[in-house]
Design an enzyme around this catalytic site. Structure first.
Site, PDB file in Angstrom:
ATOM      1  CD  GLN A 237      -2.956  -0.995   2.354  1.00 58.92           C
ATOM      2  OE1 GLN A 237      -3.180  -2.017   2.976  1.00 58.92           O
ATOM      3  NE2 GLN A 237      -3.521   0.154   2.699  1.00 58.92           N
ATOM      4  NE  ARG A 384     -13.766   0.766   3.062  1.00 55.73           N
ATOM      5  CZ  ARG A 384     -14.190   0.185   1.962  1.00 55.73           C
ATOM      6  NH1 ARG A 384     -14.228  -1.114   1.864  1.00 55.73           N
ATOM      7  NH2 ARG A 384     -14.602   0.914   0.955  1.00 55.73           N
ATOM      8  CB  CYS A 385     -10.618   3.192  10.393  1.00 56.23           C
ATOM      9  SG  CYS A 385      -9.428   3.041  11.710  1.00 56.23           S
TER      10      CYS A 385
END
Ligand code: CDP
Length: 806
Positions: A237, A384-385
């Site tokens: 990522q 996902r935060c």
């Protein structure tokens, strides 16, 4: 001018810029099976690596015998910690300032920890040989309960640092203690509690969960001995961070490391960090002189690469009798597992958890977080935060409901009363965050009207009466939440990773024919960046989005960036993209002025061209200016049309939303039906409404999974009992509810295009909304707080505890 000349609006529509529901360009290859993932990479002479892993959660490693494994035909080499010590790589630094074993060095600290790395001609031989590595263990007592980690007689997890009184984040008060981090004003919060009419206190647990991307973590390392260069393909990522960390660890000069992240099948935080698999593949490639591929299987992914949450949050709210919040306190134990490999900005060992005051005007607040070691896998990523925001949102939104219940107020009314008002923005929270913009009351009102909230409550009251009369065994629950996120890490004054400020970048090159390429330091894992960055450029530069290629994931070509996680791509790289466009546009304006023989200031921008003010027939389109940039520039100006921008955001962005969920709970089976889920999101300026909707659907589906069944669970012996998709709940289309989406638009005042992040909002808001709905169903029976996950068994148990099965 003929009347077939397109209007400005028609020309703008053709560009497919911001606001357009442009179809995702990347889907052309994905839907045809033509994506290029790490597993598609096959290099000549490539070998395969696999791990021997520990069956124990805590054990001394007495002996490792690799004779049988090495003798298996097809095995090329077996690496242990002893091999790694010869190159000083038995341990590696973590992003959180700790160190982590690459391969077991004297002890194993969690089940499935990496013990030996087998390299073979094919993957099957590597897997077979990994089973043949003989390890003699002496089992040690283990602890997987963070609340017992600092007990007097708790097993010593980290013998390497047991006597160290100081960690990377300050003093340590116990051998299993990592840090204590505090924010807010304790004295002011204590004073608020002292004068409050009503207080609540609840231990709110956000269990350990896992991002579980469809594609697991993997890499191919290829070391070229002649050039002394390493090419590393992987599911990264943050490719540039991997390059820098790789250079620091391996001592290979950074310019001789080429990191390439091809297509990625979901990341959700799991693919931010550096894992033993990467280090072992690199060492194996150096040792063997051949490329080495490492691919995690599902069990390895769920049980060893970065988990999320595991926050145990004792949360308190203090209020006046009429429901005005005076103060907030939260004492948290954070379970980091065996090594602190948490992915946070360096100064924030508990991330941005201090957003815990949420969307409410709370005058005094204080949080304290203690990180502890247990015999569990390391990690602690933002699934996902944005760095622990989900945990914070869960704590405050559950606590708000618990307080409303104690006050006898409707939870929506209680929220409405305490929401930060529009005129208070920019609003400084009790933790010092400056919320950039918001219009919370409008959003909540819109949500209430959309679901016809009062009618739902009336129906619920009737159903409760029917339940009491024994006419139904179903309970109806209504969950209401209002969340505020803090995304776009981040401003360099707040955020760095290993000393590198968390800016981000975009480099745009416009070709002579008016097409172009944009390269960025972010990396899409499914978010549709190739589509949306081009839309920003289309609007900014007046060139069709279809004429712009967006490229990410190659450290040799992309400018330095910190990667994609924490919904930072739009707030940071989206801004860099707009700023780079503006540099290009400024040059194009000078070229246009020269060509039209007017002063720069006599020109005005019109969708895709500069035209002479008051004389719109005289103009130069951006396509014409691109051509001119390569052959007709003003004297003294260098040719070409390109720019790079490194954007250090002045602040975070603060997206928000109002969600409502309606559930029906069968008290005899524990089955929960989600009847309705309404999600209103405000992410400022919307670049692509279709992609936003897709992001919301995906995030809500993950939130549904987390709230209704996900947990990485360990038994008392440290065995991880949920390490396969048979046991770890990953919702499919069959279970997933229908989503209703809606929006308001409150632009960010400091972002060049007014956009805030959105990717993570539905996970952040979704989880407490589901949990509030389930809890709401049981409230009228006297229940205060039922812990997540709300699977059938736990829900049945909750009903049982309330005496509903007698
Ligand atoms: O960093 P990440 O890409 O995960 O999150 P994001 O910045 O929230 O963006 C997710 C996707 O939604 C990207 O394709 C964005 O361009 C898009 N988006 C949008 O269309 N409008 C916004 N205001 C925010 C995001």
């Amino acid at each position: 001018m003929s009347d077939i000349t397109p209007t400005s609006a028609e020309r703008a529509a053709k560009l497919e810029g911001m606001g357009c529901k442009r179809k995702r360009v990347e889907d052309i290859r994905f839907t045809q099976g033509k994506g290029n993932y790490v597993d598609d990479i096959k290099l000549p002479g490539m070998l395969y690596g696999d791990f021997t892993r520990s069956p124990h959660a805590h054990a001394r490693v007495k002996k490792i015998d690799t004779t049988k494994a090495s003798a298996l035909p097809g095995v090329v080499s077996v690496i242990t910690a002893e091999t790694l010590k010869t190159v000083n790589l038995a341990w590696m630094p973590t992003l959180a300032g700790d160190v982590q074993m690459v391969l077991a060095d004297g002890k194993v600290l969690f089940q499935n920890q990496e013990v030996a790395f087998v390299i073979a001609e094919d993957r099957y031989t590597a897997a077979d040989a990994a089973e043949l590595v003989e390890v003699e263990y002496e089992a040690l007592p283990c602890n997987v309960d963070p609340l017992k980690a600092m007990a007097k007689d708790a097993p010593v997890i980290r013998e390497d640092i047991k006597d160290k009184k100081e960690g990377a984040h300050g003093p340590r008060k116990h051998y299993n203690h990592i840090f204590n981090w505090q924010a807010g004003n304790k004295a002011a919060a204590d004073a608020a509690f002292a004068k409050a009419d009503v207080t609540i206190k609840e231990m709110i647990v956000y269990p350990r969960v896992h991002p579980c991307p469809l594609e697991t973590c993997q890499c191919v390392a290829s070391f070229d001995k002649v050039k002394g260069e390493l090419t590393l393909y992987g599911t990264f990522q943050a490719p540039h961070v991997i390059r820098t960390v790789g250079s620091l660890i391996s001592k290979i000069p950074e310019h001789k490391i080429h990191v390439i992240a091809p297509d990625i099948g979901g990341g959700f935080g799991n693919k931010v960090g550096a894992y033993p698999g990467y280090i072992c593949s690199i060492v194996a490639s150096i040792v063997t002189g051949r490329p080495v591929k490492w691919t995690e299987d599902r069990i390895e992914n769920l049980s060893t690469t970065a988990f999320a949450r595991d926050f145990h949050m004792e949360t308190e709210i203090a209020c006046t009798r009429d429901g005005k919040i005076l103060g907030l306190r939260c004492n948290t134990i954070a379970d980091h597992g065996a090594f602190d490999a948490c992915a946070n900005a360096t100064k924030w060992p508990a991330g941005l958890f201090s957003i815990i005051s949420g969307s409410y005007d709370i005058p005094a607040a204080h949080v304290s977080v203690d990180g502890v070691y247990t015999n569990k896998a390391p990690g602690g990523v933002a699934y996902r935060c944005s760095f622990r925001v989900t945990e914070a949102a869960y704590a405050i939104e559950r606590a708000m409901d618990i307080m409303a219940q104690k006050l006898g107020m409707d939870p929506a009314d209680f929220r409405m009363k305490n929401l930060i008002r529009r005129e208070q923005f920019p609003y400084t929270s009790a933790f010092g965050w400056v919320y950039d913009s918001g219009d919370y009351q409008t959003a909540l009102q819109k949500a209430m009207q959309a679901v016809n909230y009062s009618k739902l409550r009336a129906e619920q009251a009737q159903r409760q009466e029917a339940f009491k009369r024994g006419e139904t065994r179903e309970l109806m629950g209504i969950g209401v939440i209002f969340f505020t996120e803090i995304v776009g890490a981040g401003p360099s004054r707040n955020c760095d990773i290993l000393g590198i400020a968390m800016f981000d970048s975009a480099e745009i090159r416009i070709h002579p024919t008016g097409s172009g390429i944009c390269r960025l330091g972010t990396k899409s894992q499914g978010q549709g960046h190739e589509t949306t960055y081009a839309q920003i450029i289309a609007t900014e530069l007046g060139l069709p989005a279809d004429n712009i290629t967006v490229e990410e994931g190659n450290t040799d070509t992309a400018p330095y960036g910190l990667g994609t996680y924490g919904s930072r791509s739009t707030p940071v790289s989206g801004a860099a993209t707009a700023m780079a466009c503006r540099k290009i546009k400024a040059k194009a304006q000078m070229i246009a002025a020269y060509m039209l023989e007017v002063h720069d200031d006599d020109l005005e921008w019109d969708v895709d061209r500069f035209r002479v003010k008051g004389n719109p027939e005289r103009f130069k389109t951006m396509t014409e200016l691109a051509w001119a940039a390569y052959h007709e520039v003003p004297p003294g100006m260098e040719p070409g049309l390109e720019a790079v921008d490194y954007y250090d955001p002045p602040n975070f962005t603060f997206p928000f939303g109002a969600y409502v969920c309606v559930v029906d709970v069968d008290v005899d089976t524990g089955m929960i039906k989600v009847r309705r889920f309404y999600a209103l999101d405000d992410c400022g300026t919307r670049i692509n409404p279709m992609i936003i909707e897709g992001q919301i659907h995906g995030g809500l589906t993950e939130a549904f999974g987390i709230a209704m069944g996900q947990e990485i669970h360990y038994d008392d012996d440290g065995n991880v009992t949920t390490a396969s998709l048979m046991d770890y709940f990953l919702p499919t289309a069959v279970e997933t509810p229908h989503w209703e989406t809606d929006w308001t638009t409150t632009p960010s005042p400091h972002h060049p295009i007014g956009a805030k992040g959105v990717g993570e909002s539905p996970n952040v808001g979704g989880v407490p909304c589901f949990s509030n709905a389930v809890n709401d169903a049981f409230k009228f029976l006297g229940s205060t707080h039922i812990q997540m996950p709300h699977d059938n068994w736990r829900t049945w148990m909750a009903a049982d505890k309330l005496g509903l099965h007698q």
